[in-house]
Design an enzyme around this catalytic site. Structure first.
Site, PDB file in Angstrom:
ATOM      1  N   ASP A   1      36.582  16.222  32.799  1.00 57.82           N
ATOM      2  CA  ASP A   1      37.078  16.990  31.437  1.00 57.82           C
ATOM      3  C   ASP A   1      38.101  16.491  31.365  1.00 57.82           C
ATOM      4  OD1 ASP A   1      36.439  16.377  29.149  1.00 57.82           O
ATOM      5  OD2 ASP A   1      35.455  18.340  29.295  1.00 57.82           O
ATOM      6  N   ASP A   2      38.891  15.563  30.149  1.00 58.07           N
ATOM      7  CA  ASP A   2      40.403  16.097  29.394  1.00 58.07           C
ATOM      8  C   ASP A   2      41.205  15.570  30.439  1.00 58.07           C
ATOM      9  OD1 ASP A   2      39.792  16.896  27.183  1.00 58.07           O
ATOM     10  OD2 ASP A   2      39.610  18.526  27.142  1.00 58.07           O
TER      11      ASP A   2
ATOM     12  N   CYS B   1      34.816  14.325  23.938  1.00 62.83           N
ATOM     13  CA  CYS B   1      33.933  14.144  24.954  1.00 62.83           C
ATOM     14  C   CYS B   1      32.130  13.770  24.522  1.00 62.83           C
ATOM     15  CB  CYS B   1      33.930  15.630  24.685  1.00 62.83           C
ATOM     16  SG  CYS B   1      33.074  17.239  25.820  1.00 62.83           S
TER      17      CYS B   1
ATOM     18  N   LYS C   1      27.792  20.908  31.435  1.00 64.20           N
ATOM     19  CA  LYS C   1      28.151  20.688  30.230  1.00 64.20           C
ATOM     20  C   LYS C   1      27.171  19.894  29.416  1.00 64.20           C
ATOM     21  CE  LYS C   1      31.336  19.756  26.969  1.00 64.20           C
ATOM     22  NZ  LYS C   1      32.961  19.853  26.739  1.00 64.20           N
TER      23      LYS C   1
ATOM     24  N   HIS D   1      26.230  19.600  25.707  1.00 64.10           N
ATOM     25  CA  HIS D   1      27.244  19.223  24.590  1.00 64.10           C
ATOM     26  C   HIS D   1      26.603  17.431  23.879  1.00 64.10           C
ATOM     27  CE1 HIS D   1      30.812  19.849  21.978  1.00 64.10           C
ATOM     28  NE2 HIS D   1      30.423  20.498  21.152  1.00 64.10           N
TER      29      HIS D   1
END
Length: 205
Positions: A52-53, A94, A142, A144
């Site tokens: 992520d990111d 995301c 996660k 989300h």
């Protein structure tokens, strides 16, 4: 049916601190023995990692990486596998990107258009197909998609997740429908949960 003796694990993106350790691999991890219907008696392991990111150049082997960065696990993957230097993402957000990975659809089809939108009822995730083929599946990390909903989703025999973005420290996890409080760093706890599930599986699966 060779698929009955195969396993699939998915552990999604979390904030990270140990770039130089194998724990990095559990930011986003799909481990599967795919293609059981037409593979040989020993189908290959396939691992998909999505962190992520993560900037394109924040990998130790990359020529533009900062000198202080060490990512030996990723360096080994690039050396022994392939590094695709000219790849692009269609939904650089995301939840929509996660929905695309799990459904194989573009955003305008799966309709998860932002980080708060729930997955439309009836959406099929590819682990559901793996289950039908005899795989054991797990989701750790996660989700989300549906900000305040951490309930187990279709397609997974084992489920470990949390609401929304979660918290960096001392998280509350939903483990197969029951919430449990933990002490420590979120990404480390999720890594331990993934390893625990792998270790507790029957040896023939």
């Amino acid at each position: 049916n060779h698929a009955q003796n195969r396993s699939y694990i998915l552990a999604p993106g979390q904030p990270y601190r140990h770039l130089a350790t194998m724990r990095f691999l559990f930011l986003w991890l799909f481990a599967a023995f795919l293609f059981p219907a037409f593979a040989s008696a020993n189908p290959p392991n396939i691992i998909f990692i999505l962190s992520d990111d993560h900037r394109y150049d924040l990998m130790g082997f990359h020529p533009d990486a900062p000198e202080w960065l060490e990512t030996p696990a990723l360096d080994r993957l690039a050396k022994e596998g392939a590094h695709l230097a000219n790849a692009f993402v269609s939904t650089s957000l995301c939840s929509p990107s996660r929905a695309s990975v799990l459904t194989g659809q573009y955003m305008h089809h799966h309709r998860v258009v932002d980080n708060q939108r729930p997955v439309p009822e009836g959406t099929v995730f590819f682990p559901q197909h793996l289950q039908k083929a005899g795989y054991r599946t797990a989701y750790v990390g996660k989700w989300h998609m549906g900000h305040d909903n951490d309930e187990p989703r279709p397609g997974f025999h084992h489920w470990v997740s949390f609401k929304g973005q979660g918290t960096y420290f001392d998280p509350e996890l939903n483990i197969n429908g029951r919430r449990q409080a933990f002490k420590g760093y979120n990404a480390d706890i999720l890594t331990d949960q993934a390893i625990k599930w792998l270790g507790e599986r029957p040896t023939d699966q």
